[in-house]
Design an enzyme around this catalytic site. Structure first.
Site, short mmCIF file in Angstrom:
data_model
loop_
_atom_site.label_atom_id
_atom_site.label_comp_id
_atom_site.label_asym_id
_atom_site.label_seq_id
_atom_site.Cartn_x
_atom_site.Cartn_y
_atom_site.Cartn_z
N ASP A 13 0.79 -1.24 0.00
CA ASP A 13 0.00 0.00 0.00
C ASP A 13 0.83 1.30 0.00
O ASP A 13 0.47 2.25 0.70
CB ASP A 13 -0.97 0.01 1.20
CG ASP A 13 -1.99 -1.11 1.16
OD1 ASP A 13 -1.86 -1.99 0.29
OD2 ASP A 13 -2.88 -1.14 2.01
N HIS A 86 -10.54 7.08 1.19
CA HIS A 86 -9.15 6.94 0.70
C HIS A 86 -9.07 5.86 -0.37
O HIS A 86 -9.91 4.95 -0.43
CB HIS A 86 -8.21 6.57 1.86
CG HIS A 86 -8.52 5.23 2.46
ND1 HIS A 86 -9.52 5.04 3.37
CD2 HIS A 86 -7.98 4.00 2.23
CE1 HIS A 86 -9.58 3.75 3.70
NE2 HIS A 86 -8.66 3.09 3.02
N LYS A 112 -6.84 -4.93 -3.28
CA LYS A 112 -7.61 -5.50 -2.16
C LYS A 112 -8.58 -4.46 -1.62
O LYS A 112 -8.36 -3.26 -1.77
CB LYS A 112 -6.67 -5.97 -1.06
CG LYS A 112 -5.83 -4.84 -0.47
CD LYS A 112 -4.86 -5.37 0.54
CE LYS A 112 -4.04 -4.25 1.15
NZ LYS A 112 -4.82 -3.20 1.84
N CYS A 157 -2.23 -2.59 7.56
CA CYS A 157 -2.10 -3.52 6.43
C CYS A 157 -0.80 -4.31 6.45
O CYS A 157 -0.78 -5.47 6.03
CB CYS A 157 -2.29 -2.75 5.13
SG CYS A 157 -4.01 -2.20 4.97
C1 VGL Z 1 -4.87 0.84 5.56
C2 VGL Z 1 -6.52 1.67 6.92
C3 VGL Z 1 -7.45 1.54 5.91
C4 VGL Z 1 -3.43 0.46 5.40
C5 VGL Z 1 -5.80 0.70 4.55
O1 VGL Z 1 -2.95 0.39 4.25
O2 VGL Z 1 -2.75 0.23 6.43
N1 VGL Z 1 -5.25 1.31 6.75
N2 VGL Z 1 -7.09 1.04 4.74
ZN ZN Z 2 -8.47 1.05 3.08
#
Ligand code: VGL
Ligand code: ZN
Length: 214
Positions: A13, A86, A112, A157
């Site tokens: 991510d 987001h 994902k 994540c």
């Molecule tokens: C994430 C919160 C919501 C991450 C993704 O990538 O850690 N955290 N969506």
């Molecule tokens: Zn997310």
């Protein structure tokens, strides 16, 4: 007979919305770009995950009347933290972070969180704990058995991806200088303890590069 090791770098991510000025900005996130770029050059296989939500996703506070980011709700699969909107599919916030330089011919991307009703912190299995993303099948197909994990956010994540990797039988390293956390009420320390207890090994980007250069 010793088992042959096949490694991959896992970049979790590293997207514009998780950079400091993004919609769900992680403190000091941009500091990890440089070590990731350096590591990526030495790997034959790089797996990137991308958080990839529809605009009406269940994890967004804006989609629940009277709720704000940080609130929690109950869903069929359990408790869900609500986040600012987001990584909406097709927006620049969902793109890989500006400055990230990966050898694209050796990269595969796993998206994902793309089901409206199910979030996914883990790169392997979504929050319903049933739906596989394809990450594990890809690794099995390539005999990949050792993962070096870096990216965002350490306490969400990255942690879920690392813990699932351990449970799926991989040897797992967390690249400590190539990950940053959100740290909600001490969640970063809890996450680090959790990963260490599960058997995730800690390593630096420099050590990864020295080990992987053939
Ligand atoms: C994430 C919160 C919501 C991450 C993704 O990538 O850690 N955290 N969506
Ligand atoms: Zn997310």
């Amino acid at each position: 007979m010793p088992v042959k090791v096949f490694t991959a770098l896992v970049v979790v991510d590293v997207q514009n919305d998780f950079m400091e000025d993004g919609a769900l900005g992680v403190p000091k996130a941009s500091e990890i770009i440089e070590p990731i770029n350096r590591m990526a050059q030495t790997f034959e296989r790089v797996i990137v995950t991308q958080d990839w939500h529809c605009a009406d996703h269940v994890s967004f506070a804006a989609n629940h009347e009277g709720k704000k980011p940080g609130d929690k709700i109950e869903l069929p699969y359990g408790e869900q933290i609500l986040w600012p909107t987001h990584c909406v599919e097709g927006t620049s916030g969902a793109d890989l972070a500006k400055g990230l330089r990966l050898p694209m011919s050796r990269v595969i991307a796993i998206l994902k969180g793309n089901d409206k009703n199910v979030d996914s912190y883990s790169g392997f299995i979504e929050a319903d704990r049933k739906t596989h993303t394809g990450f594990h099948a890809y690794c099995e197909d390539r005999f990949i058995n050792r993962l070096y994990i870096c990216g965002l956010a350490t306490d969400f994540c990255v942690m879920w991806t690392a813990l699932d990797a351990i449970h799926l039988g991989y040897e797992v390293f967390l690249v400590t200088d190539a990950t940053r956390g959100i740290d909600m009420n001490g969640s970063l320390e809890v996450a680090m303890d959790h990963m260490k207890m599960a058997g995730v090994k800690m390593i630096t980007a420099e050590e990864v590069i020295n080990r992987e250069i053939k």
